[in-house]
Design a protein around this motif. Sequence first.
Motif, PDB file in Angstrom:
ATOM      1  N   ASP A  86      -3.997  38.564  46.344  1.00  0.00           N
ATOM      2  CA  ASP A  86      -3.741  39.640  45.381  1.00  0.00           C
ATOM      3  C   ASP A  86      -4.516  39.276  44.127  1.00  0.00           C
ATOM      4  O   ASP A  86      -4.360  38.182  43.595  1.00  0.00           O
ATOM      5  N   HIS A  96       5.992  45.627  43.153  1.00  0.00           N
ATOM      6  CA  HIS A  96       6.241  44.220  42.789  1.00  0.00           C
ATOM      7  C   HIS A  96       7.304  44.274  41.700  1.00  0.00           C
ATOM      8  O   HIS A  96       7.089  44.863  40.654  1.00  0.00           O
ATOM      9  N   GLY A 141       3.024  33.913  44.636  1.00  0.00           N
ATOM     10  CA  GLY A 141       2.184  33.020  43.839  1.00  0.00           C
ATOM     11  C   GLY A 141       2.937  31.723  43.602  1.00  0.00           C
ATOM     12  O   GLY A 141       2.667  30.686  44.189  1.00  0.00           O
ATOM     13  N   ARG A 142       3.977  31.841  42.778  1.00  0.00           N
ATOM     14  CA  ARG A 142       4.769  30.680  42.369  1.00  0.00           C
ATOM     15  C   ARG A 142       5.296  29.874  43.565  1.00  0.00           C
ATOM     16  O   ARG A 142       5.224  28.651  43.572  1.00  0.00           O
ATOM     17  N   GLU A 165       3.194  39.027  48.426  1.00  0.00           N
ATOM     18  CA  GLU A 165       2.191  38.474  47.507  1.00  0.00           C
ATOM     19  C   GLU A 165       2.753  37.301  46.712  1.00  0.00           C
ATOM     20  O   GLU A 165       2.863  37.365  45.484  1.00  0.00           O
ATOM     21  N   TYR A 214       1.133  29.254  37.097  1.00  0.00           N
ATOM     22  CA  TYR A 214       1.072  29.755  35.717  1.00  0.00           C
ATOM     23  C   TYR A 214       1.032  28.600  34.710  1.00  0.00           C
ATOM     24  O   TYR A 214       1.576  28.709  33.616  1.00  0.00           O
ATOM     25  N   GLY A 224       7.217  37.266  43.927  1.00  0.00           N
ATOM     26  CA  GLY A 224       8.399  37.129  43.086  1.00  0.00           C
ATOM     27  C   GLY A 224       9.469  36.184  43.567  1.00  0.00           C
ATOM     28  O   GLY A 224      10.431  35.930  42.842  1.00  0.00           O
ATOM     29  N   ARG A 251       4.479  28.215  29.513  1.00  0.00           N
ATOM     30  CA  ARG A 251       5.746  28.780  29.994  1.00  0.00           C
ATOM     31  C   ARG A 251       6.962  28.482  29.097  1.00  0.00           C
ATOM     32  O   ARG A 251       7.704  29.405  28.759  1.00  0.00           O
ATOM     33  N   TYR A 306       8.489  31.825  27.612  1.00  0.00           N
ATOM     34  CA  TYR A 306       9.686  32.378  28.271  1.00  0.00           C
ATOM     35  C   TYR A 306      10.921  31.505  28.078  1.00  0.00           C
ATOM     36  O   TYR A 306      11.963  31.773  28.693  1.00  0.00           O
ATOM     37  N   LYS A 316      -3.412  34.794  40.381  1.00  0.00           N
ATOM     38  CA  LYS A 316      -3.119  34.542  38.967  1.00  0.00           C
ATOM     39  C   LYS A 316      -2.297  33.278  38.762  1.00  0.00           C
ATOM     40  O   LYS A 316      -2.348  32.664  37.707  1.00  0.00           O
ATOM     41  N   SER A 352       9.230  38.333  38.883  1.00  0.00           N
ATOM     42  CA  SER A 352       8.883  36.974  39.279  1.00  0.00           C
ATOM     43  C   SER A 352      10.072  36.044  39.071  1.00  0.00           C
ATOM     44  O   SER A 352      10.982  36.360  38.293  1.00  0.00           O
ATOM     45  N   MET A 355      -2.811  29.787  32.680  1.00  0.00           N
ATOM     46  CA  MET A 355      -2.484  30.445  31.399  1.00  0.00           C
ATOM     47  C   MET A 355      -2.897  29.571  30.211  1.00  0.00           C
ATOM     48  O   MET A 355      -2.423  29.781  29.094  1.00  0.00           O
TER      49      MET A 355
HETATM   50  N1  LLP Z   1       1.977  40.489  42.805  1.00  0.00           N
HETATM   51  C1  LLP Z   1       1.853  41.071  41.605  1.00  0.00           C
HETATM   52  C2  LLP Z   1       1.410  42.455  41.526  1.00  0.00           C
HETATM   53  C3  LLP Z   1       2.174  40.349  40.439  1.00  0.00           C
HETATM   54  O1  LLP Z   1       2.062  40.924  39.256  1.00  0.00           O
HETATM   55  C4  LLP Z   1       2.621  39.003  40.555  1.00  0.00           C
HETATM   56  C5  LLP Z   1       2.970  38.220  39.362  1.00  0.00           C
HETATM   57  C6  LLP Z   1       2.706  38.431  41.836  1.00  0.00           C
HETATM   58  C7  LLP Z   1       2.389  39.210  42.941  1.00  0.00           C
HETATM   59  C8  LLP Z   1       3.145  37.011  42.066  1.00  0.00           C
HETATM   60  O2  LLP Z   1       4.451  36.772  41.660  1.00  0.00           O
HETATM   61  P1  LLP Z   1       5.137  35.347  41.962  1.00  0.00           P
HETATM   62  O3  LLP Z   1       5.297  35.213  43.441  1.00  0.00           O
HETATM   63  O4  LLP Z   1       4.230  34.284  41.421  1.00  0.00           O
HETATM   64  O5  LLP Z   1       6.409  35.420  41.238  1.00  0.00           O
HETATM   65  N2  LLP Z   1       3.486  33.965  33.925  1.00  0.00           N
HETATM   66  C9  LLP Z   1       4.834  34.161  34.421  1.00  0.00           C
HETATM   67  C10 LLP Z   1       4.845  34.914  35.721  1.00  0.00           C
HETATM   68  C11 LLP Z   1       4.142  36.242  35.649  1.00  0.00           C
HETATM   69  C12 LLP Z   1       4.024  36.897  36.979  1.00  0.00           C
HETATM   70  C13 LLP Z   1       3.068  38.013  36.936  1.00  0.00           C
HETATM   71  N3  LLP Z   1       2.899  38.698  38.182  1.00  0.00           N
HETATM   72  C14 LLP Z   1       5.516  32.819  34.536  1.00  0.00           C
HETATM   73  O6  LLP Z   1       4.911  31.807  34.177  1.00  0.00           O
HETATM   74  O7  LLP Z   1       6.679  32.743  34.923  1.00  0.00           O
END
Ligand code: LLP
Length: 411
Positions: free
Chosen positions: A70, A186, A269-270, A267, A365, A226, A305, A309, A51, A189, A369
């Motif tokens: 994921d 999870h 992402g960012r 998992e 994101y 996260g 973003r 946020y 995502k 983030s 998005m």
């Molecule tokens: N795993 C699951 C189940 C998730 O829902 C997410 C993010 C991740 C992993 C990855 O998280 P990360 O490592 O990227 O923090 N749009 C928002 C962030 C939404 C995150 C949604 N879920 C932003 O721009 O800050």
Amino acid sequence: MGNLVLDGVDVVELGRELGTPLYITSRSRLEENIREYRKYFKNADIYYAVKANNNLAIMKIISSRGLGADVFSDGELYLALMGGFKREKILFNGNSKSTEDIVSGIEAGVRFSVDSIDELHAISEIAEEEVEMAFRINPDVSPETHPKIATGLKESKFGIPWEMAERAYEKALKTDHIVPAGIHCHIGSQILSPDPFIEALEKMFDLAIRVEKLGIELDFLDMGGGIGIQYSEEEKAPELKEFSERILDTYEDRLGDLKSEPNLILEPGRSIVGNTTFLLTKVNAVKRAFRNFVAVDAGFNLLMRPAMYGSYHRVVVANRVDETPSETYTIVGPICETGDVLAYDRMLPEVRRGDYVAILDTGAYGFSMSSQYNGRRRCAEVLVDNGRWWIIRERESYADLVGRQIIPPGI
Ligand code: LLP
């Protein structure tokens, strides 16, 4: 007049040649982030959160380094498979899976993270063979982040409430075609401290002990994504090394409590793609009003973003990097909404129409998005690599705005 350079490419020249807005991603930064994860989480499985950025070229680089994925929808599953991820290393997450989602996951042969008992029954009814799954549990941990991206609090919509988790596994054991194989959570983030992860991991182990007593052999513990990145100058850059030491120490300590030896999954992402990318924009107007407004050609249509946020992204006048900041400017987009502000009150060198403004750390994101609001076509994406560049997504055409619309007869 100095120009901003990314991975050996002058981004202002690139903007002149290709037009703006433009998402520009550095391959070497991406490779470096992947290398860090592989180095510090050597024995863990890293499932990239699609995502954050689902560009195929970017996903191909990530998947070719052995990472899994994921995914959160049938569309993300499709994209992940196109992006080269192996089905054995894909976890299908999501709190509201349609029949179509479930069918596509079963057909692809991926594992599921199940968010409710309703979903458990739906998978069981649809499946004809065994499906491996984990429950997403809600550990009720506060991640100290923006409330809109905190997911592991008890009031959040995600996961099976902590106190009901054991019962859920009992039900899973009695349900046809369902093979409980892991535990997933999870917590949110952009988390800058390892502490909430440790709290969640401890809870996962507490649950794992009870789940094993039900006769379940655990193949994986997935603690989600996260881990945050540095967005502002003042923020301390989170050290992956520190996160990995704390997480792996706890993991190894607690493994002795279990009979099985589940793999650890993360998992991110960012923290894989966030700092790899600039959003390059061009200044259409500078207006001295209540604030000094710099109106650029990208707004929340391309980078949601800040509007959603209130998030902070560093801003650079890309064709004046060696000039001294002299005034405070607020960077706004072209969208017909007051909230279309990318950055408030930034000290920058004098800005003029025709200048280029880069918004930093937009690889996560950002494009994923984006929308076509106000009839704005989505922009192109470019990969830069050691002085060379490739367009990895073309800018949308006017025809893309019309897309799949159909005008009924007689109108
Ligand atoms: N795993 C699951 C189940 C998730 O829902 C997410 C993010 C991740 C992993 C990855 O998280 P990360 O490592 O990227 O923090 N749009 C928002 C962030 C939404 C995150 C949604 N879920 C932003 O721009 O800050």
